[in-house]
Scaffold this active site. Structure first.
Site, PDB file in Angstrom:
ATOM      1  N   GLY A 156       0.836  -1.186   0.000  1.00 24.25           N
ATOM      2  CA  GLY A 156       0.000   0.000   0.000  1.00 24.25           C
ATOM      3  C   GLY A 156       0.878   1.245   0.000  1.00 24.25           C
ATOM      4  CB  CYS A 157       0.692   4.496  -1.707  1.00 18.15           C
ATOM      5  SG  CYS A 157      -1.036   4.918  -1.499  1.00 18.15           S
ATOM      6  CG  ASN A 158      -1.789   5.799   2.872  1.00 14.37           C
ATOM      7  OD1 ASN A 158      -1.337   6.817   2.372  1.00 14.37           O
ATOM      8  ND2 ASN A 158      -3.082   5.508   2.841  1.00 14.37           N
ATOM      9  CB  ALA A 159       1.423   0.076   3.884  1.00 13.88           C
ATOM     10  CB  THR A 173       4.569   6.744   3.341  1.00 15.84           C
ATOM     11  OG1 THR A 173       4.013   6.675   2.028  1.00 15.84           O
ATOM     12  CG2 THR A 173       5.247   8.078   3.528  1.00 15.84           C
TER      13      THR A 173
END
Lengths: 342, 342, 342, 342
Positions: free
Chosen positions: D148-151, D153
Site C-alpha cells: 500500500g502507498c500509505n503502508a 511511507t
C-alpha cells in the site's frame, strides 16, 4: 447607534477580513484605516475585492485621528503592535490581533519571542481573547489580545477535556494542517504558488512554534500543573482553514460527552455527532468551529478533530466577536454568515 | 414580514448557495427543501457547512407542501425543471435556475437542447432574469428564468455596447475561463481533482455551448438584427468564478464611457477605471460583477474583461436578487456581503 | 563521449529544470553551476528535489572555470544575460534562455525592452531557438536564443498557417492561459499562493507583453509583410503549462491539413485528430507540444489550440533540444520522457 | 534484450504511471495492455498524455495473449486481482499492485478486506514488495505483492527503528497527508475538484484503514511481538505525494543514526541531515523517498517525517523496481529520473 471603528494595519489579510466582516455589521462603521507602507492609497487599490465599499483612504498611524473612535482593531505585525498600542489613547478600547499580548508572563513572552516586552504593564492588563472561555473578562476589558489561529484551533479541541480531567495530560499530540493565509501577505519563497501548490510540509517541528507559548500558558493554568503538548503544524495548499488532529488518551465517549456539554449553547462551536469529524471546506469564510471525536481501535485512545477558518474564527472573526462584547453588542452580530462552499 | 421560501433541488451547489444567501436575508426563511435522491436526509448531512442552520429536512418534490410558500426557487436539472414547474401551483412565484426558460423561442429551445419543450406556454410567460436589464419585467413576473452563468458574464461585458452600437457586431469573440463549480456536483471524470488540478482546457469549442442560444437571442434582440458571437469556454482549476475576456472592435474610450454610464448607480456592477481589468479572486462568494476595458495596441480594438462568481451573481445570487424584486423587497437585501479574499 | 555542461543562473526554475533534464541525458554531465546570490550553497539546499544528484557546488559566474566546458546554458535574468555572455569565451557554445537575443533588430529590442542592447553584434549572431523552424541554423550556431514560452506556444499554432497563407493575417487573436512558473521564482505579491489560487486574471493586456516583439518579428518575416497579432495572456492557478487558444479566419480543414503536414515526422509536436483539442495536464513535465483544430460555427473561422509545458518545451527542454543539435547529438536525446499525469 | 511486458488494468492511474515509467526503460517494451471497460480504445484516447507512444490497443483480459510475455503488472481493483491472477499462466512472473497479496495470513486478509481470499495458496507464495527490505526474496519470486502507498511511507520511517529496538513500540502515531491520486480515478463526490480543493479532512479515522493490516503484519514480525500503531490519513488538495509525520518515543539522535545507517547505499531512500524534514513537492513524479528526523522539545520524543510519491515509489515505481530485480536487471534501471519541481 453606529460604532466608529479604526483598523490599524489594514493592508494585510486580517485587516481586509475585518473590513469584510464589519461591512456586514449593522452597527459598525469603518471610520479610519491605517497602512503605513500604503498610506495615501484607497482600499480598492490594495484590496480590489473591497472596491464596492465606501471606505476611508489609508493613512499612517501618526496621521490617524482617534477622536470619536469607539474601538480600534490592531492588525499590525508582532512587536510593532506593542509599541503602537503603548502610545494610543489610554481610554480607547482595543482588540489586538498580533501575538504581543497573548502571553501574560513577561519571562514567557521573552522566551518565545526573543525580545523584552515594550509594554509590560499593558501585557498584564490584556485579556486573552478566546471568547468562549474568557467571555466575562472580555466584556469589561479595554485591551483584548487575539489568540493565535493555531492556538485557537487546538484549544477548542482540548480545553474542556483538560478542565474536566478526562485525558492524560502528558500524552497530547496536536498535528495541524494549516492553510497558507495564516502566514500573511509576506513575500516568502515558500509561500509562492509554484512552491506550495502540489506541496505539503511540516514547519516549526519539534516544539519551536510560538503558539506553544499559548498552549503552555492556557493548558497549565487549566490543569493547575505544567502541561506540555507536542505540536506539529503543516502547510498545505489551501488558502483558508486549519484542521487540528489531536491524539489523546482517554475514553472517546466521555471525551465526546465532555465537549458536547461544554459547547452546549455556544453559537459558533459545533460538536459533531460521535464518530464524525470535520473538514476545513465546511467552515471557510465563517466564524464557526467544528469539532469531532472518534475512538481509536486501541483502548482509551481517541482522536479529536477541530476545524476553523484561520482568518475568521482564528483571528478577525474572533476579534469582531470580542469587540461586540466590549461594546455591549450581541456577540454574534455580523458574524452569522454561513460558510462559503464550494 | 418574513417570506416563506421553498427550494426545489437543494442538494446541488446552487441549492446550497441559495440556502447560504437566504440565511443572511433578514426577511426570508427557508420553509421547504426538496432533493429527491436525498429525501429524508438533513441538510447537515448533505452539506455539512450548513450544519449550524435550523433547516427543514429534505423531502421529495411530491411530498412538498406549497401552502403558505411565497416563492419557490427551482434548482433542478435541465429538462426536469420544466416538467416539475408545469405541475406547481399556478399562482406560485418561481425563480428557475435551470436552462429551461431562458430561451423564448420554441424552435431555438429545441435546437440548443435537442428536445421539444414540455411547457411552451410557460416558456412564453417566463421573464429572462438578467436583473439589471429586465428589472421592470421581473418585478411583475410570476416566473423568472435565471440566466446561464457564462451567458450572464458575457452579457455584462457586451449588452451596453451592442445597445449603443459602439462595436462591430460581426467581430465579437468571447473567451472565458470558468471555475469548476459551474459544472455542478455531478460525478464526471474530468471534474476530479486529480484530472482538473494543474490542468486547463477548452470545452464546447467551435460554437456548440448551449449558452450561445442566450447570446444569440439577447444580442440579436438588442441589435435588431442577427448577431452571432464566437464563444470558447475553458475549464480552469478554481472552484468559483468566471473571467470573460471579450475581444471587440471599437474605440476603447467610447466603450469604457458606454459601460460606465450604463452601469451608473447599479449596486452590483462595478466598472473599473479605464485600463484596469478584474480578477475572479476579487468577486468570490459575492454578488458583484467587475468589468474593465483596455485598449489594444491595434487601432479600434479593445478588450473588455468581466468577472463574476458563477454560483452567486451567475446563478443563486442573481436568483435572490430577482426574488427580492418579485416580492417587493429592496433588490440588494441579503446580497451586499463583500467577496471572500483570499 | 560525455559533454561537460555549465549552467549559469542555476538557482531559478529554468536552471533547475535543465539539471533535471540533463540528469536523464546519457551523454551530458553538469560540470559547473553558478548562482551569484547562492554561491557556496549546494543544489540540494536550493532545490531539495535534486538532492540525490552528485552536482558541483554553486559558484559566482566570476569563479566559474570554462576550460573543458563544451556548452553553457545561460538561465540568467534579462539584461544581465547580455552583459555576462559578452564576456564569456568567444568559442564557447551557448544556449541563452533569457529574452536578450530573441529579437534580431536593435531598434525592436530597445522598443520592447526599454534599454539599448549591450552586445548588438552578438544579437546579430544569435540564432532564434524555435528548433523545428531553425534546425539547420541551430546545428551550426555558436549562440542560440531560447524563445519566450508564450511566444513558442503561439508560434506552434500559427507559423505553418502564416507560411502557407491559409489564414487572414490581420485577424489573429491569441488568448493564453499561463501557469505561474513562467513568472519565475521572484517574490511578487500576485504570485503568492493565497493570491493566485482560486484566482485568474489577464495581464499585459492590450499589446504590451514583450513576447509580442517575437511574434511581430517572426510572423512578419514569414509573411513577408508586417503582421500584428492581438495577444492576451492570463495567469491561472497551475504551476506548469501554457494553453494557447488562437482565433483565426480560414478554413478549419485546410488549417488542420496544413498543421498536420507541417509537423509530420516532428518528434515533439503532436497534431490531434480534427476537432480535438489539448489540455496542459497532458504535457506536464515533458517536451511535447499538442496542437488541435476545431471549426467554429461561423463559416471560415477556426480555433487552434496549442499546449506545452513552459518550463520544458517552452524553455529548458527546448534549450536542451537545441544543445543536442549544436553538439551533434540526436535532437531527442534525454527528452523523450512521457508527461507526468496526474 | 528487451523484455515484453503486459499491463492488466492499464486504464487507471497506476497503469498509466507504469506505461510512463516503462517508456523510459531501455530494456522493456509494453507488449499488451488490458482495460476491460475500455477495451478497443487506444491509450491515447484514455490517457492523452501518452499520445506520443506507440502502444498496443487496450483489450479485455480474456483476449490477452501471454505467449512471450516476460512479466505482467496487475493494476486491477482489489478482489478482482486475485481472481484474475489465479487464472494466469503459472510460470508468468507477476507484480501485483492491488491489495490482494499484501497480507500473508488468511484470517488477517479476511478481517481487513471482509471476504475470504479466492487464492490462498498464491497468498502464501507472494513476496511482500517493499524492495529495500525484501530484496533477496523478490529476486527469486514469481509473484510480488506491491505494498500500500500509505503502508510504504510509514514503513520507510519506522522499519529500521523497530528492528533496532530504539523506539517505544506501544507509542507510535502515524499522521499522514495524502494526495488524491491515491484514491484512483473512481467517480466519488469527495474526489471532485470543487469538494477537495481548498479542503482537508481526515478519513478512516480510528484505526479502520486497511493499510493497518500491513503495518500490523510487518511491524509485529520485525518486533517479534504484536505491534499496533495509531494511523490517521488525511486527504489534502494535491495530486501526488504522501507526507507521513510519525510521532515516536526514543532518542532523536539515535533514531537518525539508525535510519542513516540502515539506508546507507540505498539508491532511492535519502535520509536528510539531522533536524531537516522533507516535503512532497520535492519527490513528485520520482521514485525517491525522503526521510527526516527532528527532536521534540520533550525529552525522548522525536518526529520522523517521510515523503514519497504515491504513484511512483508508492506503487508503480516500486513495482518496476521489483520487476527489474525479478528479471535480473539493475534495480534502478528506468527509475532514476529526477523529481518534477515546481
Amino acid at each position: 447607534m453606529t460604532y466608529k471603528i479604526a483598523i490599524l494595519g489594514a493592508s494585510g489579510y486580517t485587516g481586509a477580513e475585518l473590513v469584510r466582516l464589519i461591512a456586514n455589521h449593522p452597527n459598525m462603521e469603518v471610520a479610519a484605516l491605517s497602512g503605513n507602507s500604503k498610506a495615501g492609497m484607497t482600499m480598492a487599490q490594495v484590496f480590489p475585492h473591497l472596491r464596492h465599499l465606501d471606505l476611508p483612504v489609508l493613512t499612517t498611524i501618526d496621521d490617524m485621528n482617534f477622536d470619536g473612535i469607539d474601538l480600534a482593531f490592531c492588525a499590525l505585525p508582532h512587536k510593532t503592535s506593542q509599541e503602537v498600542i503603548a502610545k494610543l489613547p489610554t481610554d480607547l478600547k482595543i482588540v489586538d490581533l498580533s501575538a504581543d499580548f497573548r502571553l501574560r508572563d513577561v519571562a514567557a513572552y521573552e522566551k518565545w519571542y526573543g525580545n523584552p516586552h515594550a509594554a509590560p504593564e499593558l501585557q498584564k492588563e490584556a485579556v486573552y481573547g478566546l471568547t468562549e472561555f474568557y467571555r466575562d473578562d472580555i466584556k469589561s476589558a479595554r485591551l483584548v489580545a487575539g489568540t493565535g489561529c493555531n492556538a485557537a484551533t487546538g484549544q477548542y479541541a482540548l480545553r474542556p477535556l483538560i478542565a474536566a480531567g478526562v485525558i492524560d495530560l502528558d500524552e497530547i499530540i496536536l498535528d495541524l494542517a494549516c492553510a497558507v493565509s495564516g502566514a500573511g501577505r509576506s513575500l516568502k519563497e515558500n509561500l509562492l504558488h509554484a512552491e506550495l501548490s502540489e506541496g505539503a510540509h511540516a514547519y516549526a517541528v519539534g516544539g519551536t512554534h510560538r503558539h506553544l507559548g499559548e498552549f503552555d500558558q492556557e493548558f497549565s493554568a487549566l490543569a493547575g500543573r505544567p502541561v506540555e503538548v507536542q505540536f506539529t503544524p503543516h502547510l498545505i495548499p489551501a488558502n483558508r482553514g486549519i484542521l487540528a488532529t489531536v491524539y489523546v488518551k482517554g475514553d472517546a465517549q466521555v471525551i465526546h460527552n465532555t465537549l458536547q456539554s461544554s459547547y452546549l449553547g455556544e453559537p459558533f462551536v459545533e460538536v459533531l455527532p460521535m464518530g464524525e469529524h470535520p473538514s476545513i471546506r465546511h467552515i471557510r469564510g465563517s466564524n464557526f468551529c467544528h469539532v469531532g471525536v472518534v475512538a481509536d481501535r486501541r483502548k482509551d485512545r481517541a482522536i479529536v478533530v477541530a476545524a476553523l477558518d484561520n482568518l475568521t474564527k482564528g483571528s478577525s472573526g474572533q476579534a469582531l466577536q470580542n469587540a461586540n462584547l466590549m461594546l455591549g453588542e450581541d456577540e454574534t452580530t455580523g458574524l452569522m454568515m454561513a460558510p462559503v462552499f464550494p
